[in-house]
Scaffold this motif. Sequence first.
Motif, mmCIF file in Angstrom:
data_model
loop_
_atom_site.group_PDB
_atom_site.id
_atom_site.type_symbol
_atom_site.label_atom_id
_atom_site.label_comp_id
_atom_site.label_asym_id
_atom_site.label_seq_id
_atom_site.Cartn_x
_atom_site.Cartn_y
_atom_site.Cartn_z
ATOM 1 N N ASP A 16 0.924 -1.009 -0.137
ATOM 2 C CA ASP A 16 0.050 0.229 0.017
ATOM 3 C C ASP A 16 0.829 1.322 -0.012
ATOM 4 N N LEU A 30 -6.701 2.653 -5.148
ATOM 5 C CA LEU A 30 -6.591 0.943 -4.585
ATOM 6 C C LEU A 30 -7.874 0.553 -4.087
ATOM 7 N N MET A 31 -8.506 1.321 -3.243
ATOM 8 C CA MET A 31 -9.634 1.042 -2.654
ATOM 9 C C MET A 31 -10.889 0.747 -3.501
ATOM 10 N N ASN A 58 -9.994 0.965 6.769
ATOM 11 C CA ASN A 58 -10.146 1.043 5.187
ATOM 12 C C ASN A 58 -10.874 -0.320 4.997
ATOM 13 N N ASN A 59 -10.591 -1.322 5.634
ATOM 14 C CA ASN A 59 -11.549 -2.437 5.310
ATOM 15 C C ASN A 59 -12.966 -2.116 5.078
ATOM 16 N N ASP A 62 -13.514 -0.462 2.148
ATOM 17 C CA ASP A 62 -13.732 -1.349 0.781
ATOM 18 C C ASP A 62 -15.352 -1.609 0.826
ATOM 19 N N LEU A 133 -12.876 -6.037 9.726
ATOM 20 C CA LEU A 133 -11.466 -5.681 10.121
ATOM 21 C C LEU A 133 -10.512 -6.317 9.298
ATOM 22 N N GLY A 134 -9.462 -5.534 8.755
ATOM 23 C CA GLY A 134 -8.345 -6.036 7.801
ATOM 24 C C GLY A 134 -7.100 -6.213 8.455
ATOM 25 N N SER A 139 -5.273 -8.045 17.027
ATOM 26 C CA SER A 139 -5.676 -8.570 18.405
ATOM 27 C C SER A 139 -7.250 -9.210 18.226
ATOM 28 N N ALA A 140 -7.920 -9.609 19.313
ATOM 29 C CA ALA A 140 -9.040 -10.481 19.174
ATOM 30 C C ALA A 140 -10.159 -9.188 18.803
ATOM 31 N N PRO A 141 -11.307 -9.592 17.990
ATOM 32 C CA PRO A 141 -12.208 -8.604 17.738
ATOM 33 C C PRO A 141 -13.032 -8.120 19.068
ATOM 34 N N ILE A 145 -18.124 -5.568 17.575
ATOM 35 C CA ILE A 145 -17.549 -6.116 16.344
ATOM 36 C C ILE A 145 -17.897 -7.654 16.743
ATOM 37 N N ILE A 162 -13.724 -9.711 3.203
ATOM 38 C CA ILE A 162 -12.903 -8.782 2.539
ATOM 39 C C ILE A 162 -11.532 -8.694 2.913
ATOM 40 N N ASP A 163 -10.486 -9.239 2.286
ATOM 41 C CA ASP A 163 -9.187 -9.341 2.282
ATOM 42 C C ASP A 163 -8.962 -10.183 3.499
ATOM 43 N N PHE A 188 -6.368 -9.310 -1.443
ATOM 44 C CA PHE A 188 -5.692 -8.344 -2.266
ATOM 45 C C PHE A 188 -4.440 -8.562 -2.723
HETATM 46 N N1 LIG Z 1 -3.211 -2.864 -0.894
HETATM 47 C C1 LIG Z 1 -4.044 -3.046 -0.173
HETATM 48 O O1 LIG Z 1 -4.100 -4.162 0.226
HETATM 49 C C2 LIG Z 1 -5.306 -2.344 0.224
HETATM 50 C C3 LIG Z 1 -5.964 -2.358 1.272
HETATM 51 N N2 LIG Z 1 -7.146 -1.789 1.569
HETATM 52 C C4 LIG Z 1 -7.975 -2.429 2.681
HETATM 53 O O2 LIG Z 1 -7.480 -1.671 3.948
HETATM 54 C C5 LIG Z 1 -7.256 -2.411 4.824
HETATM 55 C C6 LIG Z 1 -6.508 -1.783 5.937
HETATM 56 O O3 LIG Z 1 -7.016 -0.780 6.382
HETATM 57 P P1 LIG Z 1 -6.529 -0.154 8.057
HETATM 58 O O4 LIG Z 1 -7.621 1.159 8.139
HETATM 59 O O5 LIG Z 1 -5.104 -0.048 7.865
HETATM 60 O O6 LIG Z 1 -7.003 -1.205 9.030
HETATM 61 P P2 LIG Z 1 -8.387 -2.036 9.444
HETATM 62 O O7 LIG Z 1 -9.270 -1.481 8.399
HETATM 63 O O8 LIG Z 1 -8.245 -3.350 9.558
HETATM 64 O O9 LIG Z 1 -8.956 -1.318 10.528
HETATM 65 C C7 LIG Z 1 -8.048 -1.043 11.691
HETATM 66 C C8 LIG Z 1 -8.863 -0.205 12.766
HETATM 67 O O10 LIG Z 1 -9.889 -1.156 13.253
HETATM 68 C C9 LIG Z 1 -9.931 -0.739 14.931
HETATM 69 N N3 LIG Z 1 -9.388 -1.866 15.390
HETATM 70 C C10 LIG Z 1 -8.001 -2.179 15.666
HETATM 71 N N4 LIG Z 1 -7.983 -3.466 16.352
HETATM 72 C C11 LIG Z 1 -9.247 -3.867 16.908
HETATM 73 C C12 LIG Z 1 -9.863 -4.871 17.395
HETATM 74 N N5 LIG Z 1 -9.191 -5.933 17.783
HETATM 75 N N6 LIG Z 1 -11.138 -4.982 17.449
HETATM 76 C C13 LIG Z 1 -12.180 -3.873 16.698
HETATM 77 N N7 LIG Z 1 -11.528 -2.744 16.386
HETATM 78 C C14 LIG Z 1 -9.963 -2.584 16.072
HETATM 79 C C15 LIG Z 1 -8.947 0.436 14.899
HETATM 80 O O11 LIG Z 1 -9.749 1.773 14.903
HETATM 81 C C16 LIG Z 1 -8.118 0.467 13.665
HETATM 82 O O12 LIG Z 1 -7.775 1.692 13.251
HETATM 83 C C17 LIG Z 1 -7.048 -3.776 4.104
HETATM 84 O O13 LIG Z 1 -7.406 -4.919 4.944
HETATM 85 C C18 LIG Z 1 -7.908 -3.673 2.866
HETATM 86 O O14 LIG Z 1 -9.285 -4.191 3.314
HETATM 87 C C19 LIG Z 1 -7.378 -0.633 0.851
HETATM 88 O O15 LIG Z 1 -8.819 -0.689 0.655
HETATM 89 C C20 LIG Z 1 -6.848 -0.280 -0.504
HETATM 90 C C21 LIG Z 1 -5.465 -1.109 -0.855
#
Ligand SMILES: NC(=O)C1=CN([C@@H]2O[C@H](COP(=O)(O)OP(=O)(O)OC[C@H]3O[C@@H](n4cnc5c(N)ncnc54)[C@H](O)[C@@H]3O)[C@@H](O)[C@H]2O)[C@H](O)CC1
Length: 227
Positions: A16, A30-31, A58-59, A62, A133-134, A139-141, A145, A162-163, A188
């Motif tokens: 990314d 990319l999204m 960003n998960n 998507d 979650l991506g 850690s555990a959800p 969620i 997704i992912d 992805f």
């Molecule tokens: N090139 C690519 O692979 C692309 C991937 N894309 C998508 O983006 C995600 C990754 O996005 P990111 O925002 O970095 O992380 P997450 O969406 O997984 O969310 C993290 C967010 O969640 C919260 N969190 C953290 N731990 C927990 C938990 N244990 N329980 C609940 N919530 C939690 C916290 O707020 C974090 O900030 C990737 O997987 C793809 O789907 C792009 O779309 C495009 C390019």
Amino acid sequence: MTFRPPLSREQSRAVDQLAADKYHIPGVILMENAGRGCAELLIAQAPKQVLIACGPGNNGGDGYVIARHLDLAGIAVKIALFCPRERIKGDALINFRIVEAAGIEILDCSDEPLSADFAAALSEADWVVDALLGTGVTSAPREPIASAIGAINASSSGVLAIDIPSGLDCDTGQPHDPTIEAHLTATFVTPKPGYEQETAKPFVGEVHVLDIGTPRKLLAEVLGERG
Ligand SMILES: NC(=O)C1=CN([C@@H]2O[C@H](COP(=O)(O)OP(=O)(O)OC[C@H]3O[C@@H](n4cnc5c(N)ncnc54)[C@H](O)[C@@H]3O)[C@@H](O)[C@H]2O)[C@H](O)CC1
Ligand SMILES: [K+]
């Protein structure tokens, strides 16, 4: 697609970053490619009513793109939002604002306990999209969620992850408690190391590796393929 060796969670996140910093591709492009690829995969399953569960990152972003493309294809879709609106940011916020303006129904499920609206929408859906979650999670959800994952797993709906199936460690294949049990996983650029592990099989289902528009040269750089 030529064979792609698995990339770890960290390596996937580095792709990314490289795409943005060295190849000047905005993350929202990319999204868009990620979400459109997932939507096309789901449309091939001829869904009638789709519920898209979107997490805080960003998960979830998507998931908003998927919602827009399903809506455009004439498929009934609702979004279950597991993040207070004011905490959505970056590329996810761009796409959230688009689906909001497009009038796609959004259920606010960000409070605990899990909202009754979510259970009702889940009962009507023949497919659920796990955009909770991506790669940003290690850690555990957490709630709400975690309860949503339990409800999705207990439903009779088809599940597209997704992912990463939310709750699964994509590097080791070890599931946290709880973890999404997906029929299909759309990941992805490359598979993830953990998806080959026996422990991951009940959670990933059938894995589809989708390209998201990263230049071939970038892949050659990261995967060590022929330039
Ligand atoms: N090139 C690519 O692979 C692309 C991937 N894309 C998508 O983006 C995600 C990754 O996005 P990111 O925002 O970095 O992380 P997450 O969406 O997984 O969310 C993290 C967010 O969640 C919260 N969190 C953290 N731990 C927990 C938990 N244990 N329980 C609940 N919530 C939690 C916290 O707020 C974090 O900030 C990737 O997987 C793809 O789907 C792009 O779309 C495009 C390019
Ligand atoms: K997910």
